[in-house]
Design a protein around this motif. Sequence first.
Motif, short mmCIF file in Angstrom:
data_model
loop_
_atom_site.label_atom_id
_atom_site.label_comp_id
_atom_site.label_asym_id
_atom_site.label_seq_id
_atom_site.Cartn_x
_atom_site.Cartn_y
_atom_site.Cartn_z
N ALA A 90 0.81 -1.22 0.00
CA ALA A 90 0.00 0.00 0.00
C ALA A 90 0.84 1.26 0.00
O ALA A 90 0.46 2.28 -0.60
N VAL A 91 2.00 1.22 0.65
CA VAL A 91 2.82 2.43 0.74
C VAL A 91 3.35 2.86 -0.62
O VAL A 91 3.61 4.05 -0.85
N VAL A 92 3.50 1.92 -1.57
CA VAL A 92 3.96 2.28 -2.91
C VAL A 92 2.97 3.24 -3.56
O VAL A 92 3.34 4.32 -4.06
N ASP A 93 1.70 2.88 -3.54
CA ASP A 93 0.67 3.75 -4.12
C ASP A 93 0.58 5.07 -3.37
O ASP A 93 0.35 6.13 -3.96
N GLU A 94 0.74 5.01 -2.06
CA GLU A 94 0.63 6.23 -1.25
C GLU A 94 1.72 7.23 -1.64
O GLU A 94 1.46 8.44 -1.77
N VAL A 95 2.92 6.75 -1.87
CA VAL A 95 4.02 7.64 -2.22
C VAL A 95 3.84 8.23 -3.61
O VAL A 95 3.97 9.45 -3.81
N ILE A 96 3.55 7.40 -4.60
CA ILE A 96 3.52 7.91 -5.98
C ILE A 96 2.27 8.74 -6.26
O ILE A 96 2.21 9.42 -7.30
N ARG A 97 1.28 8.72 -5.36
CA ARG A 97 0.12 9.59 -5.55
C ARG A 97 0.34 10.99 -4.98
O ARG A 97 -0.50 11.86 -5.15
N ARG A 98 1.46 11.19 -4.33
CA ARG A 98 1.76 12.52 -3.81
C ARG A 98 1.98 13.50 -4.97
O ARG A 98 2.57 13.13 -6.00
N SER A 99 1.54 14.72 -4.81
CA SER A 99 1.56 15.68 -5.91
C SER A 99 2.97 15.97 -6.41
O SER A 99 3.16 16.27 -7.59
N GLU A 100 3.98 15.88 -5.54
CA GLU A 100 5.33 16.18 -5.99
C GLU A 100 5.92 15.09 -6.88
O GLU A 100 6.96 15.29 -7.51
N PHE A 101 5.27 13.93 -6.94
CA PHE A 101 5.75 12.84 -7.78
C PHE A 101 4.83 12.52 -8.95
O PHE A 101 5.24 11.92 -9.93
N LEU A 102 3.56 12.91 -8.90
CA LEU A 102 2.53 12.37 -9.78
C LEU A 102 2.60 12.94 -11.19
O LEU A 102 1.81 13.78 -11.60
N THR A 103 3.58 12.48 -11.94
CA THR A 103 3.73 12.81 -13.36
C THR A 103 4.68 11.79 -13.95
O THR A 103 5.50 11.19 -13.25
N ALA A 104 4.57 11.57 -15.26
CA ALA A 104 5.47 10.64 -15.94
C ALA A 104 6.85 11.25 -16.17
O ALA A 104 7.81 10.56 -16.45
N TYR A 105 6.95 12.57 -16.05
CA TYR A 105 8.19 13.25 -16.42
C TYR A 105 9.25 13.15 -15.34
O TYR A 105 8.95 13.05 -14.15
#
Length: 464
Positions: A90-105
């Motif tokens: 669950a922590v994987v999804d929690e981290v990558i959904r953070r706004s500072e990470f949520l982009t493919a770039y």
Amino acid sequence: MTTFVHPYIPNTAPESRAAMLEAVGAESVEEFYADVPASLRLNRPLDLPAPLIAEQDLARHVRGILATNRSTEERLSFLGAGTYNHYVPAVVDEVIRRSEFLTAYAGEPYEDHGRFQALFEYQSLMAELLAMDVVNVPTYDGYQATATGLAMAGRLTGRGRVLALSDVLPEKLSKVHDYIRTSLAIEQVAPSGGTADLDALKGLLGDDVAAVWIETPSATGAVETRLAAIAEAAHAVGAIVVVGTDPIGYGVLTPPSMQGADIVTGDIQSLGLHQWFGGAHAGFIAVHDDERFVMEMPSRLFGLESTDVPGEYGFGDVAYERTSFAQREEGKEWVGTAAALWGIATGVYLSLMGPAGMAELGELLLARTRYAQQKLAAIPGVELGDTALHLREFTVRFVAARTADVVTALRAQGIEPGVVLDERTLLVCVTEATSAADIDRLADAIAAFTSDTGSSDTTKEHGA
């Protein structure tokens, strides 16, 4: 005469279309699709609804389409073939959904130090898992990564032949071929017993071979156990060894880099990424700390870089001058949009698992795979496809039943038994999310079907 101009597609007005065609020197739009094989063309208009007046109407229409999907959380699934149902903490999804990470770039150095550091950590963790020195920021997918690895081998050697020794997923082979066909020709060498035919390889090697390409695990899940001997033979004629792999098993299996591989490529979908109706995919390319190989990598690399302040360092692009960002049209390959978010997901996953966790997972996958093979092979009328060591996937062959009939019958029971390879062969996949009870249920369902089919066939034969 009234000409229809589509409300959703710009530049469909005849005068706009004609102006664009004239500007590029084309007679018709068809010329842009000349490279698309006829077998892949639809040859009819798209099945689109009439233009919808309101946004909520469009949303309802799309929801109706999506409602026909069934996920592997709703059905017992033994589907694999490149996209796998591994557990995602669950922590994987929690981290990558953070706004500072949520982009493919991957970001830019003047504003994105955190993302750069996260991807540097991903590269470091992947390098440790693969026992390699240099790993790139993720590419689109593993197919592209392998194609790029082979293209690198072609540039490094100046040669034009690639010998492919393993069973390769047809979709992967198609994409790789499409990517490298202008400079490299792929010759497929049929495997023997599920793994590479070393004797056949030795007979085909010559000073015109750019690369020997091995997939391990192969498209049927077979683990290549003679990679060191293959590498030795390839290196003797100056060829480069390119391995396409899934890194999920390298907590227990010996990494290809320690068996002579020069370039290791693959997909990270298994490492913390969901299936998501086709999967979140991203590719990796790994090489040794050899400048010749590093400078042929077209994708971004992140590492420690100096700043304008003496003695101060930050995370940024390494050897930026080799990329198409710096070289533009003179670049070796186009960098493209990185699948950076998936690299961060995998970095979180690997940091959670650690060496002990990856070792435990690898042992479990080998054990579950073998258990499934034994259970299915014990069913009368079912045979294993080969005798090789398998990780996660393997094939079974039905003596009397048709594979499509088996799949249809088991789907009615809420089971997706695997991927149909041909009339008699089924590709079965198990992961750590597949319990022994799940495997037992699959075996019982297949046994019941083949028993009924066998009885029916026997009755027909006696009746005749």
